[in-house]
Design a protein around this motif. Sequence first.
Motif, PDB file in Angstrom:
ATOM      1  N   GLN A 209       0.859  -1.184   0.000  1.00  0.00           N
ATOM      2  CA  GLN A 209       0.000   0.000   0.000  1.00  0.00           C
ATOM      3  C   GLN A 209       0.893   1.231   0.000  1.00  0.00           C
ATOM      4  N   ASP A 210       0.515   2.226  -0.791  1.00  0.00           N
ATOM      5  CA  ASP A 210       1.287   3.465  -0.760  1.00  0.00           C
ATOM      6  C   ASP A 210       0.435   4.607  -0.222  1.00  0.00           C
ATOM      7  N   PHE A 211       1.070   5.708   0.057  1.00  0.00           N
ATOM      8  CA  PHE A 211       0.435   6.887   0.652  1.00  0.00           C
ATOM      9  C   PHE A 211       0.693   8.049  -0.282  1.00  0.00           C
ATOM     10  N   LYS A 212      -0.357   8.464  -1.024  1.00  0.00           N
ATOM     11  CA  LYS A 212      -0.143   9.421  -2.109  1.00  0.00           C
ATOM     12  C   LYS A 212      -0.222  10.870  -1.668  1.00  0.00           C
ATOM     13  N   ARG A 213      -0.973  11.144  -0.582  1.00  0.00           N
ATOM     14  CA  ARG A 213      -1.124  12.552  -0.179  1.00  0.00           C
ATOM     15  C   ARG A 213       0.094  13.011   0.604  1.00  0.00           C
ATOM     16  N   THR A 223       0.977  13.460  -4.312  1.00  0.00           N
ATOM     17  CA  THR A 223       2.426  13.449  -4.552  1.00  0.00           C
ATOM     18  C   THR A 223       2.730  12.222  -5.393  1.00  0.00           C
ATOM     19  N   GLY A 224       4.004  12.017  -5.677  1.00  0.00           N
ATOM     20  CA  GLY A 224       4.414  10.764  -6.316  1.00  0.00           C
ATOM     21  C   GLY A 224       4.347   9.587  -5.358  1.00  0.00           C
ATOM     22  N   GLY A 225       4.149   9.835  -4.062  1.00  0.00           N
ATOM     23  CA  GLY A 225       4.112   8.764  -3.056  1.00  0.00           C
ATOM     24  C   GLY A 225       5.025   9.120  -1.898  1.00  0.00           C
ATOM     25  N   LEU A 266       3.515  -5.424 -14.573  1.00  0.00           N
ATOM     26  CA  LEU A 266       2.169  -4.862 -14.661  1.00  0.00           C
ATOM     27  C   LEU A 266       1.720  -4.537 -13.240  1.00  0.00           C
ATOM     28  N   TYR A 267       1.391  -3.266 -13.044  1.00  0.00           N
ATOM     29  CA  TYR A 267       1.042  -2.745 -11.712  1.00  0.00           C
ATOM     30  C   TYR A 267      -0.458  -2.501 -11.721  1.00  0.00           C
ATOM     31  N   ALA A 268      -1.185  -3.228 -10.868  1.00  0.00           N
ATOM     32  CA  ALA A 268      -2.614  -2.978 -10.724  1.00  0.00           C
ATOM     33  C   ALA A 268      -2.831  -2.171  -9.456  1.00  0.00           C
ATOM     34  N   PHE A 282      -3.847   1.089 -14.081  1.00  0.00           N
ATOM     35  CA  PHE A 282      -2.690   0.237 -14.330  1.00  0.00           C
ATOM     36  C   PHE A 282      -1.481   1.124 -14.551  1.00  0.00           C
ATOM     37  N   ASN A 283      -0.321   0.633 -14.089  1.00  0.00           N
ATOM     38  CA  ASN A 283       0.937   1.238 -14.488  1.00  0.00           C
ATOM     39  C   ASN A 283       1.748   0.169 -15.201  1.00  0.00           C
ATOM     40  N   CYS A 284       2.680   0.621 -16.032  1.00  0.00           N
ATOM     41  CA  CYS A 284       3.407  -0.326 -16.892  1.00  0.00           C
ATOM     42  C   CYS A 284       4.816  -0.585 -16.369  1.00  0.00           C
ATOM     43  N   ARG A 285       5.030  -0.328 -15.080  1.00  0.00           N
ATOM     44  CA  ARG A 285       6.390  -0.397 -14.506  1.00  0.00           C
ATOM     45  C   ARG A 285       6.248  -0.539 -12.997  1.00  0.00           C
ATOM     46  N   PHE A 286       7.392  -0.815 -12.338  1.00  0.00           N
ATOM     47  CA  PHE A 286       7.402  -0.897 -10.881  1.00  0.00           C
ATOM     48  C   PHE A 286       6.917   0.429 -10.295  1.00  0.00           C
ATOM     49  N   GLY A 287       6.118   0.362  -9.240  1.00  0.00           N
ATOM     50  CA  GLY A 287       5.640   1.569  -8.564  1.00  0.00           C
ATOM     51  C   GLY A 287       6.668   2.105  -7.587  1.00  0.00           C
ATOM     52  N   ASP A 288       6.580   3.377  -7.348  1.00  0.00           N
ATOM     53  CA  ASP A 288       7.465   4.045  -6.412  1.00  0.00           C
ATOM     54  C   ASP A 288       6.573   4.785  -5.426  1.00  0.00           C
ATOM     55  N   PRO A 289       6.604   4.509  -4.135  1.00  0.00           N
ATOM     56  CA  PRO A 289       7.649   3.831  -3.355  1.00  0.00           C
ATOM     57  C   PRO A 289       7.386   2.356  -3.012  1.00  0.00           C
ATOM     58  N   GLU A 290       6.351   1.712  -3.599  1.00  0.00           N
ATOM     59  CA  GLU A 290       6.072   0.327  -3.200  1.00  0.00           C
ATOM     60  C   GLU A 290       7.229  -0.624  -3.508  1.00  0.00           C
ATOM     61  N   THR A 291       7.941  -0.362  -4.621  1.00  0.00           N
ATOM     62  CA  THR A 291       9.053  -1.241  -4.994  1.00  0.00           C
ATOM     63  C   THR A 291      10.087  -1.345  -3.872  1.00  0.00           C
TER      64      THR A 291
END
Length: 428
Positions: A209-213, A223-225, A266-268, A282-291
């Motif tokens: 889980q990420d925190f976007k705000r 934010t970007g995360g 593939l990022y759902a 969907f994102n087409c790459r590793f997520g940041d900061p979840e990776t």
Amino acid sequence: MPPVDVLVLGSGAREHALLTALSRDPAVHRLVCAPGNAGTAVLAADRPVEVADGGQVVALAQELAADLVVVGPEVPLVAGVADALREAGIACFGPSAAAARIEGSKSFAKQVMAEAGVATAAAAVFDDPEACAAHLAAAAPPYVVKADGLAAGKGVHVGSDLAAATAFAREVLRGPGATAIVESYLDGPEVSLFALTDGRTVVPLLPAQDFKRAQDGDAGPNTGGMGAYAPLPWLPPGLVQQVQREVLQPVVDELARRGTPFRGLLYAGLALTSSGPQVIEFNCRFGDPETQVVLALLETPLAGLLHACATGSLGDAPPLAWRAGAAVTVVVAAERYPGPPVTGDVVEVGPLPAGVHVLHAGTRTEGDRVVSAGGRVLSVTAVADDLGAARDLAYEGVAAVRLRGGHWRTDIARAAVAGEVRLPGQPA
Ligand code: AMP
Ligand code: GLY
């Protein structure tokens, strides 16, 4: 696998996490990161490159005789850098431009999901501002309005004020040829589920889980995360398998059926609604900061997995091995982020407790010092035997960072540790 030379493209904490995991893989002979940052330079030789320029990337990969290129960010993927590498006969982890449209165009993603029978928010697509405004006026709040194309996290408006939603839509539709999407609002906690795929086989990673705000309590701008944790103790059992069956595999199969197989990550992004998991994006790459948290827990050597995705042999890979326990990452951001950040401030990290590592994002070296060079500066990542201990350790790590004007959220993983994450319909 024989020894491989790996080129990682990008310059964020996600790429630093990829390099950290790749550097643990005995099959990796040489690692290069381009363009990199002050942290990646410690693990891998850094090279300047314009990551979205296919010609430059191919030339660099050829000069390095790279056996595998791992593309971190979405912009080069949407621009076709993976196509250029494959045309030059270089193995690439990352989808073609045609498959990367799953992130590059939200209306395209909706079409693929409709074909594949994947549950997602109902959506209407507009190019006319008046029609869009009329649609919003007739809809019920909260309003969700999105720009169709890549927007680096700034293309989404969610809120209950009709005037603000309409103004955002008008802004999106100002440019010629612009498209806006109005979606129904999805309620429920969000889950980021990543899957490795070679275009056929789908291997989900740990849910995160990420925190976007920007601020505690999910206040402030997007934010970007600002942080992430994995795995998710509150996730219903079987949810990952359900998403694999109902979301990830159908989408991968649909892209293959169209002749544009998706090879990469593939990022759902999902909302766990009262009627089950639904796709937010969907994102087409590793997520940041979840990776940063997912790879901190991965024990299977990473280069072999990424190479198998690039070469179509993921079906032969053994089941993934994970470290027991949990990981938490907290992003230390520069002054004024997510507005235009203040850069050039000295970044210092004191002694860190065992189990904590600092991943660099917006940093560069200036002489023998490290200075800030972007909005998200560091991603302080901790691994421990349980989520509470990982959270405490991560914040001990943050306390060792010195950055003038630096700020971070203090509530990353707090609700999960306290057992306060509620699924819709669950008693409080
Ligand atoms: P996106 O860039 O599509 O990930 O959207 C950014 C954030 O906006 C998501 O992480 C959600 O928190 C929120 N969001 C996007 N779409 C929806 C939706 N249909 N319903 C509720 N929240 C949404
Ligand atoms: N964590 C959100 C993203 O990578 O887009």
